[in-house]
Write a protein that holds these residues in place. Structure first.
Motif, PDB file in Angstrom:
ATOM      1  N   ASP A  37       0.837  -1.206   0.000  1.00  0.00           N
ATOM      2  CA  ASP A  37       0.000   0.000   0.000  1.00  0.00           C
ATOM      3  C   ASP A  37       0.869   1.252   0.000  1.00  0.00           C
ATOM      4  O   ASP A  37       0.577   2.228  -0.694  1.00  0.00           O
ATOM      5  CB  ASP A  37      -0.937   0.012   1.203  1.00  0.00           C
ATOM      6  CG  ASP A  37      -1.945  -1.130   1.172  1.00  0.00           C
ATOM      7  OD1 ASP A  37      -2.199  -1.689   0.071  1.00  0.00           O
ATOM      8  OD2 ASP A  37      -2.470  -1.478   2.246  1.00  0.00           O
ATOM      9  N   LEU A  38       1.953   1.225   0.774  1.00  0.00           N
ATOM     10  CA  LEU A  38       2.882   2.356   0.786  1.00  0.00           C
ATOM     11  C   LEU A  38       3.516   2.529  -0.587  1.00  0.00           C
ATOM     12  O   LEU A  38       3.574   3.647  -1.112  1.00  0.00           O
ATOM     13  CB  LEU A  38       3.965   2.155   1.845  1.00  0.00           C
ATOM     14  CG  LEU A  38       5.076   3.206   1.835  1.00  0.00           C
ATOM     15  CD1 LEU A  38       4.535   4.604   2.059  1.00  0.00           C
ATOM     16  CD2 LEU A  38       6.140   2.854   2.855  1.00  0.00           C
ATOM     17  N   GLN A  39       3.978   1.439  -1.189  1.00  0.00           N
ATOM     18  CA  GLN A  39       4.582   1.533  -2.520  1.00  0.00           C
ATOM     19  C   GLN A  39       3.615   2.144  -3.523  1.00  0.00           C
ATOM     20  O   GLN A  39       3.993   3.004  -4.311  1.00  0.00           O
ATOM     21  CB  GLN A  39       5.049   0.164  -3.011  1.00  0.00           C
ATOM     22  CG  GLN A  39       6.396  -0.226  -2.492  1.00  0.00           C
ATOM     23  CD  GLN A  39       6.949  -1.449  -3.202  1.00  0.00           C
ATOM     24  OE1 GLN A  39       6.229  -2.211  -3.830  1.00  0.00           O
ATOM     25  NE2 GLN A  39       8.252  -1.636  -3.087  1.00  0.00           N
ATOM     26  N   ALA A  40       2.365   1.725  -3.491  1.00  0.00           N
ATOM     27  CA  ALA A  40       1.364   2.253  -4.428  1.00  0.00           C
ATOM     28  C   ALA A  40       1.163   3.752  -4.240  1.00  0.00           C
ATOM     29  O   ALA A  40       1.069   4.501  -5.220  1.00  0.00           O
ATOM     30  CB  ALA A  40       0.048   1.509  -4.259  1.00  0.00           C
ATOM     31  N   GLN A  41       1.135   4.200  -2.996  1.00  0.00           N
ATOM     32  CA  GLN A  41       0.901   5.623  -2.746  1.00  0.00           C
ATOM     33  C   GLN A  41       2.095   6.492  -3.135  1.00  0.00           C
ATOM     34  O   GLN A  41       1.918   7.567  -3.700  1.00  0.00           O
ATOM     35  CB  GLN A  41       0.518   5.841  -1.285  1.00  0.00           C
ATOM     36  CG  GLN A  41      -0.866   5.299  -0.982  1.00  0.00           C
ATOM     37  CD  GLN A  41      -1.347   5.672   0.389  1.00  0.00           C
ATOM     38  OE1 GLN A  41      -1.239   6.817   0.806  1.00  0.00           O
ATOM     39  NE2 GLN A  41      -1.877   4.692   1.109  1.00  0.00           N
ATOM     40  N   VAL A  42       3.310   6.022  -2.856  1.00  0.00           N
ATOM     41  CA  VAL A  42       4.462   6.837  -3.245  1.00  0.00           C
ATOM     42  C   VAL A  42       4.665   6.808  -4.758  1.00  0.00           C
ATOM     43  O   VAL A  42       5.070   7.815  -5.348  1.00  0.00           O
ATOM     44  CB  VAL A  42       5.762   6.454  -2.492  1.00  0.00           C
ATOM     45  CG1 VAL A  42       5.614   6.674  -1.010  1.00  0.00           C
ATOM     46  CG2 VAL A  42       6.215   5.065  -2.786  1.00  0.00           C
ATOM     47  N   GLU A  43       4.361   5.700  -5.399  1.00  0.00           N
ATOM     48  CA  GLU A  43       4.471   5.635  -6.866  1.00  0.00           C
ATOM     49  C   GLU A  43       3.449   6.556  -7.526  1.00  0.00           C
ATOM     50  O   GLU A  43       3.748   7.174  -8.542  1.00  0.00           O
ATOM     51  CB  GLU A  43       4.313   4.195  -7.347  1.00  0.00           C
ATOM     52  CG  GLU A  43       5.543   3.356  -7.061  1.00  0.00           C
ATOM     53  CD  GLU A  43       5.376   1.896  -7.442  1.00  0.00           C
ATOM     54  OE1 GLU A  43       4.334   1.523  -8.021  1.00  0.00           O
ATOM     55  OE2 GLU A  43       6.299   1.125  -7.149  1.00  0.00           O
ATOM     56  N   ALA A  44       2.265   6.685  -6.943  1.00  0.00           N
ATOM     57  CA  ALA A  44       1.255   7.599  -7.473  1.00  0.00           C
ATOM     58  C   ALA A  44       1.725   9.054  -7.401  1.00  0.00           C
ATOM     59  O   ALA A  44       1.291   9.891  -8.191  1.00  0.00           O
ATOM     60  CB  ALA A  44      -0.056   7.430  -6.719  1.00  0.00           C
ATOM     61  N   ASP A  52      11.535  -4.499  -1.447  1.00  0.00           N
ATOM     62  CA  ASP A  52      10.573  -5.344  -2.152  1.00  0.00           C
ATOM     63  C   ASP A  52      10.611  -6.761  -1.572  1.00  0.00           C
ATOM     64  O   ASP A  52      11.037  -7.702  -2.227  1.00  0.00           O
ATOM     65  CB  ASP A  52      10.919  -5.350  -3.646  1.00  0.00           C
ATOM     66  CG  ASP A  52       9.820  -5.968  -4.488  1.00  0.00           C
ATOM     67  OD1 ASP A  52       8.676  -6.065  -4.006  1.00  0.00           O
ATOM     68  OD2 ASP A  52      10.115  -6.349  -5.632  1.00  0.00           O
ATOM     69  N   PRO A  53      10.137  -6.917  -0.323  1.00  0.00           N
ATOM     70  CA  PRO A  53      10.176  -8.257   0.278  1.00  0.00           C
ATOM     71  C   PRO A  53       9.175  -9.191  -0.389  1.00  0.00           C
ATOM     72  O   PRO A  53       8.186  -8.750  -0.985  1.00  0.00           O
ATOM     73  CB  PRO A  53       9.781  -7.987   1.732  1.00  0.00           C
ATOM     74  CG  PRO A  53       8.918  -6.773   1.659  1.00  0.00           C
ATOM     75  CD  PRO A  53       9.503  -5.937   0.542  1.00  0.00           C
ATOM     76  N   SER A  54       9.397 -10.472  -0.266  1.00  0.00           N
ATOM     77  CA  SER A  54       8.461 -11.439  -0.856  1.00  0.00           C
ATOM     78  C   SER A  54       7.094 -11.367  -0.182  1.00  0.00           C
ATOM     79  O   SER A  54       6.090 -11.761  -0.766  1.00  0.00           O
ATOM     80  CB  SER A  54       9.024 -12.857  -0.752  1.00  0.00           C
ATOM     81  OG  SER A  54       9.211 -13.207   0.600  1.00  0.00           O
ATOM     82  N   SER A  55       7.042 -10.822   1.014  1.00  0.00           N
ATOM     83  CA  SER A  55       5.779 -10.699   1.757  1.00  0.00           C
ATOM     84  C   SER A  55       5.161  -9.309   1.590  1.00  0.00           C
ATOM     85  O   SER A  55       4.409  -8.856   2.446  1.00  0.00           O
ATOM     86  CB  SER A  55       6.038 -10.968   3.238  1.00  0.00           C
ATOM     87  OG  SER A  55       6.987 -10.035   3.739  1.00  0.00           O
ATOM     88  N   ILE A  56       5.443  -8.649   0.472  1.00  0.00           N
ATOM     89  CA  ILE A  56       5.049  -7.255   0.267  1.00  0.00           C
ATOM     90  C   ILE A  56       3.557  -7.001   0.473  1.00  0.00           C
ATOM     91  O   ILE A  56       3.165  -5.949   0.944  1.00  0.00           O
ATOM     92  CB  ILE A  56       5.491  -6.772  -1.129  1.00  0.00           C
ATOM     93  CG1 ILE A  56       5.349  -5.260  -1.229  1.00  0.00           C
ATOM     94  CG2 ILE A  56       4.721  -7.478  -2.239  1.00  0.00           C
ATOM     95  CD1 ILE A  56       6.035  -4.668  -2.444  1.00  0.00           C
ATOM     96  N   LYS A  57       2.714  -7.970   0.152  1.00  0.00           N
ATOM     97  CA  LYS A  57       1.268  -7.772   0.284  1.00  0.00           C
ATOM     98  C   LYS A  57       0.785  -7.939   1.723  1.00  0.00           C
ATOM     99  O   LYS A  57      -0.369  -7.649   2.016  1.00  0.00           O
ATOM    100  CB  LYS A  57       0.516  -8.749  -0.621  1.00  0.00           C
ATOM    101  CG  LYS A  57       0.736  -8.477  -2.095  1.00  0.00           C
ATOM    102  CD  LYS A  57      -0.023  -9.457  -2.942  1.00  0.00           C
ATOM    103  CE  LYS A  57       0.247  -9.188  -4.418  1.00  0.00           C
ATOM    104  NZ  LYS A  57      -0.432 -10.162  -5.268  1.00  0.00           N
ATOM    105  N   HIS A  58       1.656  -8.400   2.608  1.00  0.00           N
ATOM    106  CA  HIS A  58       1.255  -8.681   3.986  1.00  0.00           C
ATOM    107  C   HIS A  58       2.134  -7.997   5.023  1.00  0.00           C
ATOM    108  O   HIS A  58       1.679  -7.775   6.139  1.00  0.00           O
ATOM    109  CB  HIS A  58       1.269 -10.186   4.248  1.00  0.00           C
ATOM    110  CG  HIS A  58       0.506 -10.952   3.223  1.00  0.00           C
ATOM    111  ND1 HIS A  58      -0.863 -10.967   3.171  1.00  0.00           N
ATOM    112  CD2 HIS A  58       0.927 -11.703   2.179  1.00  0.00           C
ATOM    113  CE1 HIS A  58      -1.261 -11.695   2.153  1.00  0.00           C
ATOM    114  NE2 HIS A  58      -0.192 -12.159   1.535  1.00  0.00           N
ATOM    115  N   SER A  59       3.376  -7.699   4.688  1.00  0.00           N
ATOM    116  CA  SER A  59       4.291  -7.142   5.682  1.00  0.00           C
ATOM    117  C   SER A  59       3.976  -5.665   5.938  1.00  0.00           C
ATOM    118  O   SER A  59       3.572  -4.942   5.040  1.00  0.00           O
ATOM    119  CB  SER A  59       5.744  -7.283   5.222  1.00  0.00           C
ATOM    120  OG  SER A  59       5.959  -6.551   4.028  1.00  0.00           O
ATOM    121  N   THR A  60       4.163  -5.254   7.177  1.00  0.00           N
ATOM    122  CA  THR A  60       3.928  -3.862   7.537  1.00  0.00           C
ATOM    123  C   THR A  60       5.258  -3.139   7.733  1.00  0.00           C
ATOM    124  O   THR A  60       6.287  -3.763   7.975  1.00  0.00           O
ATOM    125  CB  THR A  60       3.103  -3.750   8.828  1.00  0.00           C
ATOM    126  OG1 THR A  60       3.858  -4.310   9.907  1.00  0.00           O
ATOM    127  CG2 THR A  60       1.758  -4.437   8.696  1.00  0.00           C
TER     128      THR A  60
END
Length: 74
Positions: A37-44, A52-60
């Motif tokens: 979610d953070l990556q999506a917001q900064v990329e926007a 870019d951890p393998s757990s990107i969709k779950h890690s906080t």
């Protein structure tokens, strides 16, 4: 799991970007924001968050900051 006589905290509701400063390329977030979610917001905003951890969709971010060596935590 908390240590004996310790406590566990759930920070999943602390999941917001508080400040995104594109000029200084800084972002202030709450500990429970999910890395994807953070990556999506900064990329926007035209920026890039490189981890870019393998757990990107779950890690906080809070969990990731505790996984880094002490001298690398901002």
């Amino acid at each position: 799991m908390p240590v004996p006589d310790g406590i566990g905290l759930c920070l999943t509701r602390m999941n917001r970007v508080l400040n995104l400063d594109t000029e200084n390329m800084m972002v202030r977030v709450e500990a429970g924001i999910v890395t994807a979610d953070l990556q999506a917001q900064v990329e926007a905003a035209g920026l890039f968050y490189p981890p870019d951890p393998s757990s990107i969709k779950h890690s906080t971010i809070g969990a990731m900051s505790r996984a880094m060596p002490e001298d690398r935590v901002a």
